[in-house]
Design a protein around this motif. Structure first.
Motif, PDB file in Angstrom:
ATOM      1  N   ASP A  22       0.821  -1.203   0.000  1.00  0.00           N
ATOM      2  CA  ASP A  22       0.000   0.000   0.000  1.00  0.00           C
ATOM      3  C   ASP A  22       0.857   1.256   0.000  1.00  0.00           C
ATOM      4  N   CYS A  25       1.844   2.426  -3.534  1.00  0.00           N
ATOM      5  CA  CYS A  25       0.806   2.865  -4.470  1.00  0.00           C
ATOM      6  C   CYS A  25       0.934   4.362  -4.728  1.00  0.00           C
ATOM      7  N   ILE A  26       0.917   4.706  -6.001  1.00  0.00           N
ATOM      8  CA  ILE A  26       0.993   6.111  -6.391  1.00  0.00           C
ATOM      9  C   ILE A  26      -0.321   6.487  -7.064  1.00  0.00           C
ATOM     10  N   TYR A  27      -1.019   7.455  -6.505  1.00  0.00           N
ATOM     11  CA  TYR A  27      -2.310   7.890  -7.026  1.00  0.00           C
ATOM     12  C   TYR A  27      -2.153   8.484  -8.418  1.00  0.00           C
ATOM     13  N   LEU A  28      -3.019   8.066  -9.355  1.00  0.00           N
ATOM     14  CA  LEU A  28      -3.012   8.617 -10.704  1.00  0.00           C
ATOM     15  C   LEU A  28      -4.231   9.488 -10.971  1.00  0.00           C
ATOM     16  N   THR A  30      -8.988   9.711 -10.518  1.00  0.00           N
ATOM     17  CA  THR A  30     -10.281   9.195 -10.089  1.00  0.00           C
ATOM     18  C   THR A  30     -11.266   9.396 -11.234  1.00  0.00           C
ATOM     19  N   SER A  52      -7.528   5.022  -9.636  1.00  0.00           N
ATOM     20  CA  SER A  52      -6.424   4.314 -10.288  1.00  0.00           C
ATOM     21  C   SER A  52      -5.093   4.669  -9.647  1.00  0.00           C
ATOM     22  N   TYR A  53      -4.245   3.647  -9.509  1.00  0.00           N
ATOM     23  CA  TYR A  53      -2.917   3.803  -8.932  1.00  0.00           C
ATOM     24  C   TYR A  53      -1.872   3.290  -9.921  1.00  0.00           C
ATOM     25  N   ASP A  54      -0.637   3.716  -9.737  1.00  0.00           N
ATOM     26  CA  ASP A  54       0.446   3.329 -10.636  1.00  0.00           C
ATOM     27  C   ASP A  54       0.865   1.878 -10.429  1.00  0.00           C
ATOM     28  N   ASN A  55       1.151   1.466  -9.199  1.00  0.00           N
ATOM     29  CA  ASN A  55       1.693   0.140  -8.929  1.00  0.00           C
ATOM     30  C   ASN A  55       0.708  -0.810  -8.264  1.00  0.00           C
ATOM     31  N   CYS A  56      -0.555  -0.424  -8.149  1.00  0.00           N
ATOM     32  CA  CYS A  56      -1.544  -1.220  -7.434  1.00  0.00           C
ATOM     33  C   CYS A  56      -2.807  -1.351  -8.278  1.00  0.00           C
ATOM     34  N   PRO A  58      -6.738  -0.983  -9.283  1.00  0.00           N
ATOM     35  CA  PRO A  58      -7.686   0.097  -8.992  1.00  0.00           C
ATOM     36  C   PRO A  58      -8.681  -0.309  -7.910  1.00  0.00           C
TER      37      PRO A  58
END
Length: 65
Positions: A22, A25-28, A30, A52-56, A58
């Motif tokens: 967690d 996770c980098i926020y991209l 909504t 949506s996140y970069d490494n996680c 959605p």
């Protein structure tokens, strides 16, 4: 005391991987989509929110407004 240390180690093994995932996770963005009508109130739209996140994966939630 050894029992408490063993329990703490087990807990750390189970919790640590989720915490590090967690934290990475980098926020991209909504996104909001109207997916239909609410069951209780047909006049209210049912909205799907996707974060949506970069490494996680959605995270998806549904709301009736």
């Amino acid at each position: 005391m050894r029992i408490i240390n063993k329990l703490a180690d087990r807990l750390l093994e189970k919790v640590a991987p989720t915490v590090t995932a967690d934290a990475g996770c980098i926020y991209l963005r909504t996104d909001y989509y109207v997916t239909g009508q609410c069951k209780g109130n047909p006049m209210a739209p049912r909205v799907r929110t996707t974060v949506s996140y970069d490494n996680c994966p959605p995270k998806v939630t549904y709301n009736c407004s």
